[in-house]
Design a protein around this motif. Sequence first.
Motif, short mmCIF file in Angstrom:
data_model
loop_
_atom_site.label_atom_id
_atom_site.label_comp_id
_atom_site.label_asym_id
_atom_site.label_seq_id
_atom_site.Cartn_x
_atom_site.Cartn_y
_atom_site.Cartn_z
N HIS A 40 0.82 -1.21 0.00
CA HIS A 40 0.00 0.00 0.00
C HIS A 40 0.85 1.27 0.00
N ARG A 41 2.12 1.14 -0.37
CA ARG A 41 3.04 2.28 -0.29
C ARG A 41 2.59 3.46 -1.15
N ASN A 42 1.87 3.19 -2.20
CA ASN A 42 1.45 4.28 -3.09
C ASN A 42 0.17 4.98 -2.64
N ALA A 43 -0.39 4.55 -1.53
CA ALA A 43 -1.65 5.15 -1.07
C ALA A 43 -1.46 6.59 -0.66
N VAL A 44 -0.32 6.89 -0.03
CA VAL A 44 -0.02 8.25 0.42
C VAL A 44 1.41 8.58 0.03
N ASP A 45 1.62 9.77 -0.50
CA ASP A 45 2.96 10.18 -0.92
C ASP A 45 3.06 11.69 -0.84
N TYR A 46 4.25 12.20 -1.07
CA TYR A 46 4.47 13.64 -1.11
C TYR A 46 5.21 13.99 -2.39
N VAL A 47 4.87 15.11 -2.99
CA VAL A 47 5.51 15.56 -4.22
C VAL A 47 5.80 17.06 -4.10
N GLU A 48 6.70 17.52 -4.94
CA GLU A 48 7.02 18.94 -5.01
C GLU A 48 6.25 19.56 -6.18
N VAL A 49 5.52 20.62 -5.91
CA VAL A 49 4.78 21.34 -6.93
C VAL A 49 5.19 22.81 -6.87
N ARG A 50 5.92 23.24 -7.88
CA ARG A 50 6.42 24.61 -7.95
C ARG A 50 7.09 25.03 -6.64
N GLY A 51 7.94 24.14 -6.16
CA GLY A 51 8.74 24.44 -4.98
C GLY A 51 8.04 24.23 -3.65
N ARG A 52 6.79 23.73 -3.66
CA ARG A 52 6.06 23.51 -2.42
C ARG A 52 5.72 22.02 -2.30
#
Length: 406
Positions: A40-52
């Motif tokens: 289930h690792r892909n259920a929650v993640d973090y990404v960078e969007v325009r530096g945030r």
Amino acid sequence: MRFSETEALVSKRLDVPVFDADNHMYETKEALTKFLPERHRNAVDYVEVRGRTKIVVRGRISDYIPNPTFDVVARPGAQEDYFRLGNPEGKSRREIFGEPMRAIPAFREPAPRIELMDTQGIDRALMFPTLASLVEERMREAPELMHVVIHALNEWMYETWQFNYDGRIFSTPVITLPIVERAIEELEWVVERGARVVLIRPAPVPGFRGPRSFGLPEFDPFWEKVVEHDILVAMHSSDSGYERYTNDWMGSDSEMLPFEPQAFRMLSSWRPIEDACAALICHGALSRFPQLKIAVIENGSIWVEPLLKNLADVYKKMPQDFLEDPVEVFKRQVHISPFWEEDLGALADLIGTDRVLFGSDFPHPEGLADPATYVDELAGLDDEKVRKIMGGNLARLMNVEDAVLS
């Protein structure tokens, strides 16, 4: 007055027990991911969007929390003037919030939080997560996954904060209800680890056959276990899924954005908690389990009187649809932690002093920078009422000693 990053506001020590029903932790990035099973690792993640940094839930980027890392946060009490005086100048949200601050250890860990509580004159506190309120609505179409992610969050909460830290901080593990047997398993798991209170979202329960009320007999085995363990049920403001209804009126498809309020949405912001309490009463759960204890946290109280009037009117016309007088049921089992700026004396007159709980919402910007100053809002009430509201009532509900800690 505003919170300093280097020195907490010093509050006078009150001569009554101070048990804050509404404190918050700021979760770390790993809170929802550290204990997720590999599949289930892909259920929650973090990404960078325009530096945030943004959180991603089931592949969809969410703006529910502008900064889900909480590395930088609004200052506690930043909105005190806004809630006390309004916004006659029409300031922007950024102007109202003012300069942010970097999160301090007391927002992240229990030991430094105890030190801060000592400085603030707070004896005990319920400690609610902040980011967790976005999870269930964004997983409403995946009930099994919802249980998995909520359990992972509870594992992190237990590892980081415990559920009963030194008899002073009582963290609120989340119980999600789609699969009743899984909810009971989760309840047993947190109780075995010292939980005295659980957090349940005020919303229809998602499920494989669609949503339904948690007041229906289907959930009786769960409520029976809650009563058996004498656990307090807290219903804190959350994303209850009502944005889909306001979206129909607004012609939009946005998610709930609590930090970007809009006038039309604010007018219906109390419907989730009003409906949740009505469901527990009208569908009979509180009558079938008269020992069940409900604490309504950070949902205000302006909805209480209209709901009681509506219940009384419907009961007069349709008594056969109720197991007993619904107004008496509410006053017997529902406890309210109102917004600090509301008329607390009037609420005590309406539902009884024993049902009113002090909550500061610290360290959120809409809360109090100095929690113990809440006592100033109780001017005019006698000493016994002040003692009950500031801590005695919650101590009774939590089965802890009603005393000022040295």
